[in-house]
Design a protein around this motif. Structure first.
Motif, mmCIF file in Angstrom:
data_model
loop_
_atom_site.group_PDB
_atom_site.id
_atom_site.type_symbol
_atom_site.label_atom_id
_atom_site.label_comp_id
_atom_site.label_asym_id
_atom_site.label_seq_id
_atom_site.Cartn_x
_atom_site.Cartn_y
_atom_site.Cartn_z
ATOM 1 N N TYR A 253 -34.157 70.390 -26.872
ATOM 2 C CA TYR A 253 -34.320 68.962 -26.553
ATOM 3 C C TYR A 253 -32.999 68.222 -26.723
ATOM 4 C CZ TYR A 253 -36.732 64.524 -26.032
ATOM 5 O OH TYR A 253 -37.151 63.305 -25.573
ATOM 6 N N PRO A 254 -32.435 67.683 -25.626
ATOM 7 C CA PRO A 254 -31.127 67.031 -25.701
ATOM 8 C C PRO A 254 -31.099 65.895 -26.730
ATOM 9 C CG PRO A 254 -31.788 67.308 -23.420
ATOM 10 C CD PRO A 254 -32.980 67.677 -24.267
ATOM 11 N N THR A 255 -30.117 65.953 -27.588
ATOM 12 C CA THR A 255 -30.037 65.045 -28.746
ATOM 13 C C THR A 255 -28.664 64.381 -28.790
ATOM 14 O OG1 THR A 255 -31.584 66.478 -29.920
ATOM 15 C CG2 THR A 255 -30.228 65.020 -31.292
ATOM 16 N N HIS A 256 -28.650 63.149 -29.304
ATOM 17 C CA HIS A 256 -27.385 62.410 -29.456
ATOM 18 C C HIS A 256 -26.904 62.599 -30.900
ATOM 19 C CE1 HIS A 256 -24.407 59.738 -28.036
ATOM 20 N NE2 HIS A 256 -24.832 58.636 -28.604
ATOM 21 N N PHE A 257 -25.890 63.449 -31.092
ATOM 22 C CA PHE A 257 -25.389 63.759 -32.428
ATOM 23 C C PHE A 257 -24.259 62.800 -32.799
ATOM 24 C CE2 PHE A 257 -27.402 67.816 -31.341
ATOM 25 C CZ PHE A 257 -28.078 68.082 -32.522
ATOM 26 N N THR A 258 -24.403 62.156 -33.937
ATOM 27 C CA THR A 258 -23.409 61.165 -34.362
ATOM 28 C C THR A 258 -22.345 61.804 -35.260
ATOM 29 O OG1 THR A 258 -25.171 59.551 -34.273
ATOM 30 C CG2 THR A 258 -23.171 58.877 -35.428
ATOM 31 N N HIS A 259 -21.106 61.520 -34.953
ATOM 32 C CA HIS A 259 -19.887 61.922 -35.680
ATOM 33 C C HIS A 259 -19.332 63.279 -35.226
ATOM 34 C CE1 HIS A 259 -20.395 58.333 -37.929
ATOM 35 N NE2 HIS A 259 -21.443 58.772 -38.635
ATOM 36 N N CYS A 260 -19.891 64.393 -35.753
ATOM 37 C CA CYS A 260 -19.437 65.763 -35.379
ATOM 38 C C CYS A 260 -17.934 65.970 -35.610
ATOM 39 C CB CYS A 260 -19.769 66.083 -33.920
ATOM 40 S SG CYS A 260 -21.516 65.991 -33.548
ATOM 41 N N ILE A 278 -22.555 63.344 -27.931
ATOM 42 C CA ILE A 278 -22.009 62.895 -29.231
ATOM 43 C C ILE A 278 -21.812 61.382 -29.236
ATOM 44 C CG2 ILE A 278 -19.945 62.992 -30.726
ATOM 45 C CD1 ILE A 278 -19.656 65.906 -30.041
ATOM 46 N N ALA A 279 -22.161 60.762 -30.362
ATOM 47 C CA ALA A 279 -21.798 59.353 -30.606
ATOM 48 C C ALA A 279 -20.538 59.368 -31.457
ATOM 49 C CB ALA A 279 -22.921 58.619 -31.334
ATOM 50 N N HIS A 280 -19.463 58.858 -30.896
ATOM 51 C CA HIS A 280 -18.171 58.852 -31.584
ATOM 52 C C HIS A 280 -17.954 57.481 -32.231
ATOM 53 C CE1 HIS A 280 -14.023 59.103 -32.514
ATOM 54 N NE2 HIS A 280 -13.561 58.516 -31.430
ATOM 55 N N CYS A 281 -17.726 57.464 -33.543
ATOM 56 C CA CYS A 281 -17.581 56.205 -34.289
ATOM 57 C C CYS A 281 -16.190 56.168 -34.930
ATOM 58 C CB CYS A 281 -18.669 56.101 -35.352
ATOM 59 S SG CYS A 281 -20.342 56.252 -34.687
ATOM 60 N N PRO A 282 -15.168 55.739 -34.165
ATOM 61 C CA PRO A 282 -13.784 55.857 -34.636
ATOM 62 C C PRO A 282 -13.489 55.110 -35.936
ATOM 63 C CG PRO A 282 -13.873 55.038 -32.354
ATOM 64 C CD PRO A 282 -15.273 55.169 -32.819
ATOM 65 N N ARG A 283 -13.931 53.843 -36.027
ATOM 66 C CA ARG A 283 -13.592 53.093 -37.244
ATOM 67 C C ARG A 283 -14.358 53.630 -38.449
ATOM 68 N NH1 ARG A 283 -14.202 46.820 -35.993
ATOM 69 N NH2 ARG A 283 -15.837 47.599 -34.602
ATOM 70 N N SER A 284 -15.642 53.948 -38.266
ATOM 71 C CA SER A 284 -16.421 54.493 -39.374
ATOM 72 C C SER A 284 -15.766 55.771 -39.901
ATOM 73 C CB SER A 284 -17.846 54.770 -38.894
ATOM 74 O OG SER A 284 -18.591 55.433 -39.867
ATOM 75 N N ASN A 285 -15.380 56.649 -39.001
ATOM 76 C CA ASN A 285 -14.761 57.925 -39.402
ATOM 77 C C ASN A 285 -13.461 57.674 -40.167
ATOM 78 O OD1 ASN A 285 -15.698 59.664 -36.310
ATOM 79 N ND2 ASN A 285 -16.868 59.261 -38.151
ATOM 80 N N ARG A 286 -12.674 56.713 -39.684
ATOM 81 C CA ARG A 286 -11.393 56.413 -40.338
ATOM 82 C C ARG A 286 -11.611 55.759 -41.706
ATOM 83 N NH1 ARG A 286 -7.427 56.744 -42.736
ATOM 84 N NH2 ARG A 286 -5.431 55.726 -42.374
ATOM 85 N N TYR A 287 -12.541 54.800 -41.754
ATOM 86 C CA TYR A 287 -12.766 54.064 -43.011
ATOM 87 C C TYR A 287 -13.346 54.962 -44.108
ATOM 88 C CZ TYR A 287 -11.998 49.663 -40.435
ATOM 89 O OH TYR A 287 -11.469 48.640 -39.693
ATOM 90 N N LEU A 288 -14.116 55.993 -43.704
ATOM 91 C CA LEU A 288 -14.720 56.872 -44.720
ATOM 92 C C LEU A 288 -13.913 58.147 -44.915
ATOM 93 C CD1 LEU A 288 -18.562 56.466 -44.075
ATOM 94 C CD2 LEU A 288 -16.963 54.948 -45.229
ATOM 95 N N GLY A 289 -12.713 58.190 -44.343
ATOM 96 C CA GLY A 289 -11.820 59.331 -44.558
ATOM 97 C C GLY A 289 -12.378 60.639 -44.021
ATOM 98 N N CYS A 290 -13.130 60.566 -42.934
ATOM 99 C CA CYS A 290 -13.802 61.774 -42.423
ATOM 100 C C CYS A 290 -12.961 62.565 -41.431
ATOM 101 C CB CYS A 290 -15.142 61.401 -41.784
ATOM 102 S SG CYS A 290 -16.343 60.874 -43.024
ATOM 103 N N GLY A 291 -11.907 61.971 -40.899
ATOM 104 C CA GLY A 291 -11.066 62.680 -39.917
ATOM 105 C C GLY A 291 -11.252 62.106 -38.528
ATOM 106 N N ARG A 292 -10.599 62.768 -37.565
ATOM 107 C CA ARG A 292 -10.611 62.292 -36.174
ATOM 108 C C ARG A 292 -11.392 63.276 -35.305
ATOM 109 N NH1 ARG A 292 -7.839 62.712 -31.143
ATOM 110 N NH2 ARG A 292 -6.874 64.666 -31.787
#
Ligand code: BEZ
Ligand code: FE2
Length: 413
Positions: A253-260, A278-292
């Motif tokens: 079942y096609p799913t929208h995966f957030t971050h990855c 994929i849902a790409h969240c650039p500022r969230s990833n940067r602010y939480l130190g998760c990477g690019r």
């Protein structure tokens, strides 16, 4: 019938010059004003300001309105200290986040041209606001709970919230949907039930996935900072699933995966092979130190989303797109700007199953007009100038009706 005239229109065939869009609730045609007037002589003509561009309304596929109260309460910089701060502050943040505050954030999204959004709902607290806001809302009822002991209660509560979102009036433009919180926080039995339910009822499905290095380490080897977290709050020291088991649960079942952000090439290929996005969240990833997220290597559709104010500073889609331009500094900027506009319009609509996101006949007339400060030199530069210069859009139409952030002219209910 209305005819909206502008210097440029962003269509599936690129930017077209000196044309107009005819629409009622849905888009009827894109053509010269002259031709459109022959077909629709009675239409109301609306002329936009010089240097304006008509876009399909923008789509923010992933936002947590319930966390709108956060300004400086949560700890940014690194994922685990942030998650600890969420646990410590969640109750208070929820308490002060009332309908007025969430409606102001819907207004802020509208002012940035967002005409549809995916609301990730942990508690169902934002349902009323989502019913009242003029935007289309895909209402993702979130399922959470790694402890099997509480699975039945949590699933029952989730079903109640899902039912409430399924009983909305069609005028409220709400699509009921399901969100799985994450691999580390959802028991595989719950996960299986929810995926089956989404599939049976054709509900949009979303899941946070491989956001941080801590998540990867915990799922791969049961160690790291999440081990300390689970020992502290849940009295357990082993993960309930692993990356492979979680990922294959969505295979049919096609799913929208957030971050990855922390997914390997092989995992991204698997997601692509199974038709996911994929849902790409650039500022969230940067602010939480998760990477690019290496968007230049993706061969699956992606959207760009703000995430919630729990990991961001605004819900403006243009703030997000400007951040994306800076984060992905190795991608040629004009190419990237074009990709980002497509990701937040046509691609996002396809991903969420919404009949909008493109200016073409038979789509909902959800439109955002932006006005540039001067004339672009070439069509190839319009996407970049739009992202750089737009703080607020000049006009928004949803289902053919002009809406204003204070909802003076049109109310949803
Ligand atoms: C859980 O239910 O396992 C969980 C909830 C919130 C954060 C992490 C885990
Ligand atoms: Fe999120």
């Amino acid at each position: 019938m209305k005819i909206l005239v502008a210097d440029y229109i962003y269509t599936p065939n690129g930017y077209v010059e000196y044309q107009a869009v005819a629409f009622d609730k849905q888009i009827k045609a894109v053509d010269s004003l002259e031709n459109l007037l022959q077909t629709y002589p009675e239409a109301q003509i609306i002329r936009t300001e010089p240097h304006s561009v008509i876009y399909p309304g923008f789509i923010n596929t992933h936002v947590h309105l319930e966390f709108s109260a956060n300004k400086t309460s949560l700890k940014y910089g690194s994922f685990m200290p942030w998650l600890d701060s969420v646990i410590a502050n969640r109750d208070e943040l929820m308490q002060v986040c009332d309908n007025k505050m969430m409606m102001q954030e819907c207004d802020a999204m509208l002012r940035s041209g967002i005409t549809s959004f995916g609301a990730i709902s942990s508690f169902g607290a934002e349902l009323e606001v989502c019913q009242q806001t003029p935007q289309r809302v895909v209402f993702f009822n979130e399922l959470i709970g790694s402890n099997a002991q509480y699975a039945d209660i949590l699933y029952g509560d989730f079903l109640e919230r899902l039912n409430a979102s399924q009983s909305c009036n069609p005028d409220q433009r709400i699509t009921p949907a399901i969100a799985i919180h994450s691999p580390y926080s959802v028991h595989p039995v719950l996960l299986q039930k929810a995926v089956t339910l989404a599939k049976q009822n054709k509900l949009p499905l979303s899941a946070h996935f491989l956001e941080s290095q801590a998540e990867r380490e915990w799922l791969e080897s049961g160690s790291g900072e999440l081990k300390t977290f689970f020992e502290k709050y849940f009295n357990t020291s082993t993960p309930v699933t692993n990356i492979e088991e979680f990922m294959v649960a969505f295979d049919t079942y096609p799913t929208h995966f957030t971050h990855c952000v922390q997914a390997t090439k092989a995992e991204l290929k698997h997601l692509s092979d199974k038709g996911h996005s994929i849902a790409h969240c650039p500022r969230s990833n940067r602010y939480l130190g998760c990477g690019r997220l290496k968007i230049e290597e993706l061969d699956l559709p992606f959207s760009v989303a703000t995430d919630g104010l729990s990991s961001n500073d605004s819900l403006s889609i243009f703030d997000e797109l400007r951040a994306a331009l800076m984060l992905h500094n190795d991608i040629p900027i004009q190419t990237l700007a074009g990709q980002l506009i497509k990701a937040t319009t046509a691609d996002a609509a396809d991903i969420l199953g919404l009949n909008c996101g493109k200016i073409e006949a038979d789509k909902w007339a959800d439109l955002a007009v932006i006005t540039l400060p001067d004339m672009p030199q070439t069509k190839e530069e319009i996407a970049l100038w739009s992202i750089i210069h737009t703080k607020e859009v000049s006009e928004v139409y949803i289902e053919g009706i002009k809406v204003t952030p204070s909802f003076n002219e049109e109310e949803k209910v």
